[in-house]
Design a protein around this motif. Structure first.
Motif, PDB file in Angstrom:
ATOM      1  N   LEU A   1       1.009  -1.180   0.114  1.00 56.82           N
ATOM      2  CA  LEU A   1       0.228   0.177   0.073  1.00 56.82           C
ATOM      3  C   LEU A   1       0.899   1.380  -0.110  1.00 56.82           C
ATOM      4  CD1 LEU A   1      -2.830  -0.995   2.444  1.00 56.82           C
ATOM      5  CD2 LEU A   1      -3.187  -0.629  -0.010  1.00 56.82           C
ATOM      6  N   SER A   2       2.090   1.340   0.855  1.00 57.26           N
ATOM      7  CA  SER A   2       2.896   2.316   0.705  1.00 57.26           C
ATOM      8  C   SER A   2       3.508   2.496  -0.678  1.00 57.26           C
ATOM      9  CB  SER A   2       4.067   1.951   1.676  1.00 57.26           C
ATOM     10  OG  SER A   2       3.575   1.974   3.083  1.00 57.26           O
ATOM     11  N   ARG A   3       3.782   1.518  -1.438  1.00 55.80           N
ATOM     12  CA  ARG A   3       4.455   1.794  -2.680  1.00 55.80           C
ATOM     13  C   ARG A   3       3.128   2.239  -3.576  1.00 55.80           C
ATOM     14  NH1 ARG A   3       7.291  -4.047  -3.069  1.00 55.80           N
ATOM     15  NH2 ARG A   3       9.077  -3.678  -1.835  1.00 55.80           N
ATOM     16  N   ALA A   4       2.141   1.958  -3.417  1.00 59.36           N
ATOM     17  CA  ALA A   4       0.892   2.337  -4.326  1.00 59.36           C
ATOM     18  C   ALA A   4       0.648   3.823  -4.056  1.00 59.36           C
ATOM     19  CB  ALA A   4      -0.468   1.495  -3.924  1.00 59.36           C
ATOM     20  N   VAL A   5       0.717   4.397  -2.834  1.00 57.05           N
ATOM     21  CA  VAL A   5       0.549   5.542  -2.401  1.00 57.05           C
ATOM     22  C   VAL A   5       1.782   6.442  -2.835  1.00 57.05           C
ATOM     23  CG1 VAL A   5       0.449   7.382  -0.566  1.00 57.05           C
ATOM     24  CG2 VAL A   5      -0.812   5.184  -0.343  1.00 57.05           C
ATOM     25  N   GLU A   6       3.015   5.807  -2.945  1.00 60.05           N
ATOM     26  CA  GLU A   6       4.003   6.639  -3.573  1.00 60.05           C
ATOM     27  C   GLU A   6       3.662   6.884  -5.048  1.00 60.05           C
ATOM     28  OE1 GLU A   6       7.658   4.450  -2.862  1.00 60.05           O
ATOM     29  OE2 GLU A   6       7.544   5.128  -0.660  1.00 60.05           O
ATOM     30  N   GLU A   7       3.245   5.879  -5.826  1.00 59.73           N
ATOM     31  CA  GLU A   7       3.020   6.198  -7.263  1.00 59.73           C
ATOM     32  C   GLU A   7       1.846   7.106  -7.403  1.00 59.73           C
ATOM     33  OE1 GLU A   7       2.495   2.187  -8.532  1.00 59.73           O
ATOM     34  OE2 GLU A   7       4.590   1.443  -7.967  1.00 59.73           O
ATOM     35  N   GLN A   8       0.977   6.860  -6.599  1.00 60.36           N
ATOM     36  CA  GLN A   8      -0.497   7.877  -6.861  1.00 60.36           C
ATOM     37  C   GLN A   8      -0.613   8.791  -5.382  1.00 60.36           C
ATOM     38  OE1 GLN A   8      -3.872   5.531  -8.294  1.00 60.36           O
ATOM     39  NE2 GLN A   8      -2.343   3.760  -8.358  1.00 60.36           N
ATOM     40  N   PRO A   9       0.472   9.649  -5.213  1.00 53.07           N
ATOM     41  CA  PRO A   9       0.194  10.416  -3.898  1.00 53.07           C
ATOM     42  C   PRO A   9      -1.229  11.243  -3.695  1.00 53.07           C
ATOM     43  CG  PRO A   9       1.531  11.354  -5.331  1.00 53.07           C
ATOM     44  CD  PRO A   9       1.417  10.018  -6.035  1.00 53.07           C
ATOM     45  N   GLU A  10      -1.804  11.561  -4.917  1.00 52.29           N
ATOM     46  CA  GLU A  10      -3.227  12.295  -4.772  1.00 52.29           C
ATOM     47  C   GLU A  10      -4.196  11.235  -4.617  1.00 52.29           C
ATOM     48  OE1 GLU A  10      -3.077  10.069  -8.703  1.00 52.29           O
ATOM     49  OE2 GLU A  10      -1.465  11.308  -7.371  1.00 52.29           O
ATOM     50  N   ASN A  11      -3.876   9.921  -4.688  1.00 53.32           N
ATOM     51  CA  ASN A  11      -5.165   9.118  -4.355  1.00 53.32           C
ATOM     52  C   ASN A  11      -5.735   9.044  -2.989  1.00 53.32           C
ATOM     53  OD1 ASN A  11      -6.960   6.774  -4.263  1.00 53.32           O
ATOM     54  ND2 ASN A  11      -6.170   6.131  -6.139  1.00 53.32           N
ATOM     55  N   ALA A  12      -6.683   9.819  -2.578  1.00 54.17           N
ATOM     56  CA  ALA A  12      -7.231   9.894  -1.197  1.00 54.17           C
ATOM     57  C   ALA A  12      -7.804   8.290  -0.724  1.00 54.17           C
ATOM     58  CB  ALA A  12      -8.472  10.754  -1.078  1.00 54.17           C
ATOM     59  N   HIS A  13      -8.209   7.524  -1.685  1.00 50.72           N
ATOM     60  CA  HIS A  13      -8.629   6.395  -1.214  1.00 50.72           C
ATOM     61  C   HIS A  13      -7.484   5.204  -0.480  1.00 50.72           C
ATOM     62  CE1 HIS A  13     -10.717   2.492  -1.313  1.00 50.72           C
ATOM     63  NE2 HIS A  13      -9.898   2.010  -2.241  1.00 50.72           N
ATOM     64  N   LEU A  14      -6.295   5.305  -1.609  1.00 51.74           N
ATOM     65  CA  LEU A  14      -5.033   4.842  -1.178  1.00 51.74           C
ATOM     66  C   LEU A  14      -4.521   5.320   0.257  1.00 51.74           C
ATOM     67  CD1 LEU A  14      -3.594   4.083  -4.481  1.00 51.74           C
ATOM     68  CD2 LEU A  14      -4.825   2.278  -3.215  1.00 51.74           C
ATOM     69  N   ILE A  15      -4.640   6.515   0.339  1.00 54.56           N
ATOM     70  CA  ILE A  15      -4.107   7.135   1.488  1.00 54.56           C
ATOM     71  C   ILE A  15      -4.839   6.588   2.807  1.00 54.56           C
ATOM     72  CG2 ILE A  15      -3.717   9.249   2.934  1.00 54.56           C
ATOM     73  CD1 ILE A  15      -3.033  10.593   0.189  1.00 54.56           C
ATOM     74  N   ARG A  16      -5.963   6.538   2.677  1.00 54.01           N
ATOM     75  CA  ARG A  16      -7.174   6.097   3.644  1.00 54.01           C
ATOM     76  C   ARG A  16      -6.734   4.666   4.069  1.00 54.01           C
ATOM     77  NH1 ARG A  16     -12.612   4.122   3.444  1.00 54.01           N
ATOM     78  NH2 ARG A  16     -13.615   4.552   5.311  1.00 54.01           N
ATOM     79  N   GLN A  17      -6.461   3.845   2.996  1.00 58.92           N
ATOM     80  CA  GLN A  17      -6.126   2.325   3.389  1.00 58.92           C
ATOM     81  C   GLN A  17      -5.092   2.315   4.450  1.00 58.92           C
ATOM     82  OE1 GLN A  17      -8.691   0.448   2.422  1.00 58.92           O
ATOM     83  NE2 GLN A  17      -9.409   2.409   1.361  1.00 58.92           N
ATOM     84  N   LEU A  18      -3.997   3.153   4.137  1.00 60.52           N
ATOM     85  CA  LEU A  18      -2.851   3.029   5.290  1.00 60.52           C
ATOM     86  C   LEU A  18      -3.369   3.377   6.551  1.00 60.52           C
ATOM     87  CD1 LEU A  18      -0.149   4.868   3.093  1.00 60.52           C
ATOM     88  CD2 LEU A  18      -0.165   2.475   3.943  1.00 60.52           C
ATOM     89  N   THR A  19      -4.511   3.876   6.872  1.00 60.33           N
ATOM     90  CA  THR A  19      -5.130   4.129   8.330  1.00 60.33           C
ATOM     91  C   THR A  19      -5.847   2.880   8.631  1.00 60.33           C
ATOM     92  OG1 THR A  19      -4.981   6.433   7.881  1.00 60.33           O
ATOM     93  CG2 THR A  19      -6.600   5.636   9.578  1.00 60.33           C
ATOM     94  N   LEU A  20      -6.480   2.353   7.639  1.00 56.43           N
ATOM     95  CA  LEU A  20      -7.554   1.370   8.054  1.00 56.43           C
ATOM     96  C   LEU A  20      -6.847   0.011   8.119  1.00 56.43           C
ATOM     97  CD1 LEU A  20     -10.435   2.015   5.396  1.00 56.43           C
ATOM     98  CD2 LEU A  20     -10.322   2.521   7.844  1.00 56.43           C
ATOM     99  N   ILE A  21      -5.340   0.049   7.513  1.00 49.93           N
ATOM    100  CA  ILE A  21      -4.799  -1.368   7.681  1.00 49.93           C
ATOM    101  C   ILE A  21      -4.650  -1.794   9.122  1.00 49.93           C
ATOM    102  CG2 ILE A  21      -2.549  -0.171   7.683  1.00 49.93           C
ATOM    103  CD1 ILE A  21      -3.467  -3.670   6.216  1.00 49.93           C
ATOM    104  N   HIS A  22      -4.516  -0.903   9.967  1.00 54.34           N
ATOM    105  CA  HIS A  22      -4.297  -1.090  11.634  1.00 54.34           C
ATOM    106  C   HIS A  22      -5.673  -1.623  12.259  1.00 54.34           C
ATOM    107  CE1 HIS A  22      -0.345   0.905  11.089  1.00 54.34           C
ATOM    108  NE2 HIS A  22      -1.098   1.972  10.719  1.00 54.34           N
ATOM    109  N   HIS A  23      -6.868  -1.478  11.537  1.00 53.13           N
ATOM    110  CA  HIS A  23      -8.016  -2.090  12.156  1.00 53.13           C
ATOM    111  C   HIS A  23      -8.472  -3.138  11.160  1.00 53.13           C
ATOM    112  CE1 HIS A  23      -8.123   1.528  14.592  1.00 53.13           C
ATOM    113  NE2 HIS A  23      -8.021   2.218  13.461  1.00 53.13           N
ATOM    114  N   ALA A  24      -7.834  -3.598  10.288  1.00 57.58           N
ATOM    115  CA  ALA A  24      -8.185  -4.698   9.275  1.00 57.58           C
ATOM    116  C   ALA A  24      -8.246  -5.880  10.052  1.00 57.58           C
ATOM    117  CB  ALA A  24      -7.244  -4.583   7.994  1.00 57.58           C
ATOM    118  N   GLN A  25      -9.162  -6.880   9.560  1.00 60.11           N
ATOM    119  CA  GLN A  25      -9.170  -8.320  10.272  1.00 60.11           C
ATOM    120  C   GLN A  25      -8.440  -9.092   9.369  1.00 60.11           C
ATOM    121  OE1 GLN A  25     -10.663  -9.553  12.913  1.00 60.11           O
ATOM    122  NE2 GLN A  25     -11.854  -7.803  13.524  1.00 60.11           N
ATOM    123  N   ILE A  26      -7.025  -9.184   9.591  1.00 61.16           N
ATOM    124  CA  ILE A  26      -6.063 -10.082   9.050  1.00 61.16           C
ATOM    125  C   ILE A  26      -5.641 -10.949  10.346  1.00 61.16           C
ATOM    126  CG2 ILE A  26      -3.910 -10.168   7.885  1.00 61.16           C
ATOM    127  CD1 ILE A  26      -4.423  -7.478   6.767  1.00 61.16           C
TER     128      ILE A  26
END
Length: 545
Positions: free
Chosen positions: A75-100
């Motif tokens: 996800l971090s790599r994807a955000v580096e490639e698309q820094p303007e993508n708010a959806h991907l930036i949000r996922q970096l926050t949600l990953i800490h609450h994800a059910q993995i």
């Protein structure tokens, strides 16, 4: 550098809108494919999925942590490639609450968030294995001591009653029943044997969704039908097992005979081996238990020729004798294990021990109840509790039918997909749990199961690899266009799909060929649960210097 995926790996990554079973061979890049699939689902331009709307169940905490770390890096790599993508930036926050997570952590999550629905004190804690082990022993010891004390009291009362009636009463007929059970399962006064039997029954029962009902159902196992032993529900499976063993014995004798027919083979053994083969084939034709008993009782092996011939290969001579020895051991083992007594004697013994077995199962039920009560009193849970309490949160039964609870229906709306790693090591409780929150019952096929039955090593922990194999066979048939219950061949092919990842990227060709050579001889449906054929074999996927 971008990773290049094989055709099958890409199919696994892209599969959507269907339940998928991935049979992933050792070294097939399963984890990399899983991570890529999750990232593609999150990045999907048409239907992007939030990472916390995926339930990813792994087998160990270490595997869950590794999976979460890999997804975070991707996800971090994807955000580096698309820094303007708010959806991907949000996922970096949600990953800490994800059910993995592991299945026990997911069950604990359910129990902590829905304790009020099952009347559980919210101040509970998860006990460690040592504490649970000691508590089990304490509860079991108290139960057995209480039964022994009760037995003594009843015996004294019965004795007094008999004396008052000059021995004509019947009260004493029941006296000693528990003592007899204890002696039956604990020969020579070894009470530990009885405790081990009860604990083993408890552990086995807890791998089923409703353990006390499972124990109740098996109280009838030693009841002999009026039609005799052959009418017992388990007899067909026993006879099928014996027939498979006899077939294997025949195959071994055929190998020995093939050696005898070679130019430098031990031709002098051929007549004896043919007689042995005739015996095995004749046994295979017998249908009833008594007929098989008679056949095994009459079984005899002739003396093999001691004739010497320098033209015969010593290696082939020894190999033929070795193969015959394997057959003799196999048949002797069957006789010792199953055909040591006639059908009538077996029936009499079963009827004699049936009440002891029923009492033992009743004790196991009582232990279940007391152990559960003791844990509630102390405010502690163990792994079995977490699974069964989670099951009661997600499923309810009415009139013998199962239906999802409101909580299960809510979770169905939350989870876009349920991914299960190491599916071959799931048990029946876990299957019910995860199926209850999937959308399959509503026509939304969203389970993604990954595993390899050849790597199933946890049957001793009551894993059920047959769950994997049932889907392995069924999904393949539907993939080939077999109709479903409604007769819609195309529809069922879309809803359920199997993908085989056969290529091994970890080992050289010499290793995979050696493994295939060994296991194609050893493994089959009867041994290992899967035929080691072209679908199960390993194929080298990488080039090494």
């Amino acid at each position: 550098m971008a990773v290049t995926f094989t055709k099958e790996q890409q199919e696994t990554i892209d599969a959507r809108g269907e339940s998928v079973l991935v049979s992933a061979a050792a070294g097939s890049g399963k984890t990399a494919v899983l991570v890529e699939r999750i990232i593609r689902m999150v990045e999907d331009p048409v239907h992007p999925v939030d990472i916390d709307r995926l339930l990813v169940v792994t087998f160990t905490s270490a595997a869950a942590a590794q999976m979460r770390e890999r997804i975070s890096i991707a996800l971090s790599r994807a955000v580096e490639e698309q820094p303007e993508n708010a959806h991907l930036i949000r996922q970096l926050t949600l990953i800490h609450h994800a059910q993995i997570t592991t299945i026990d952590s997911f069950c604990l999550y359910l129990v902590r968030n829905h304790f009020d629905e099952i009347g559980l004190d919210p101040d509970f804690r998860v006990a460690d294995e040592g504490e649970i082990r000691l508590l089990k022993r304490d509860v079991l010891s108290d139960l057995l001591e209480e039964r022994f004390a009760k037995e003594e009291t009843e015996s004294e009362e019965a004795k007094e009653g008999e004396e008052a009636k000059d021995g004509s009463g019947t009260e004493g007929a029941i006296a000693g029943s528990f003592q007899e059970v204890a002696e039956y399962f604990s020969p020579q006064g070894n009470d530990k044997r009885l405790e081990e039997q009860l604990l083993s029954l408890y552990e086995f029962a807890m791998s089923y969704p409703w353990p006390e009902e499972w124990l109740e159902e098996h109280k009838k196992d030693y009841d002999v039908p009026e039609d005799g032993l052959d009418a017992c529900p388990w007899m067909e499976e026993l006879k099928s097992h014996v027939k498979r063993q006899l077939f294997e014995a025949g195959q071994l004798l055929e190998q020995a005979l093939a050696l005898c027919r070679e130019p430098d083979g031990p031709y002098m053994y051929q007549d004896t081996l043919l007689e042995d083969l005739d015996q095995v084939e004749e046994l295979s034709c017998r249908e009833s238990f008594q007929a098989l008993f008679d056949g095994f009782s009459d079984l005899s092996f002739g003396r093999i020729s001691s004739r010497k011939d320098p033209a015969v290969s010593p290696e082939k001579r020894e190999r033929a004798k070795e193969l015959r020895g394997m057959v003799k051991d196999l048949l002797s083992g069957l006789k010792e294990k199953y055909f040591y007594a006639s059908a009538r004697t077996q029936e009499e013994r079963m009827r004699a021990c049936a009440p002891f077995v029923r009492t033992l199962l009743g004790l196991a039920q009582e232990f279940c109840r007391r152990f559960a009560q003791k844990k509630r009193e102390r405010g502690i849970l163990d792994f079995h509790d977490m699974e069964h309490l989670a099951l009661s949160i997600l499923l309810e039964r009415e009139g013998g039918k199962l239906r999802p609870t409101r909580t299960a229906l809510q979770l169905r709306e939350i989870y876009e997909e349920i991914m299960i790693d190491e599916y071959q090591d799931s048990n029946l409780v876990q299957e019910y749990l995860l199926l209850s929150i999937s959308g399959e019952e509503d026509g939304r096929y969203n389970r993604f199961m990954v595993g390899d039955v050849k790597q199933s090593i946890y049957r001793f922990r009551l894993a059920r690899p047959e769950l994997f194999m049932e889907k392995f066979d069924r999904y393949r048939k539907r993939e080939e266009g077999a109709p479903d219950q409604e007769g819609t061949a195309e529809g069922c092919r879309v809803k359920e799909r199997r993908i085989d990842l056969k290529k091994n990227f970890r080992s050289r060709r010499q290793v995979t060929e050696s493994v295939n050579a060994v296991f194609s001889c050893l493994m089959g449906k009867d041994l290992g649960g899967v035929a080691y054929d072209e679908d199960a074999a390993l194929y080298p996927g990488a080039v090494f210097p």
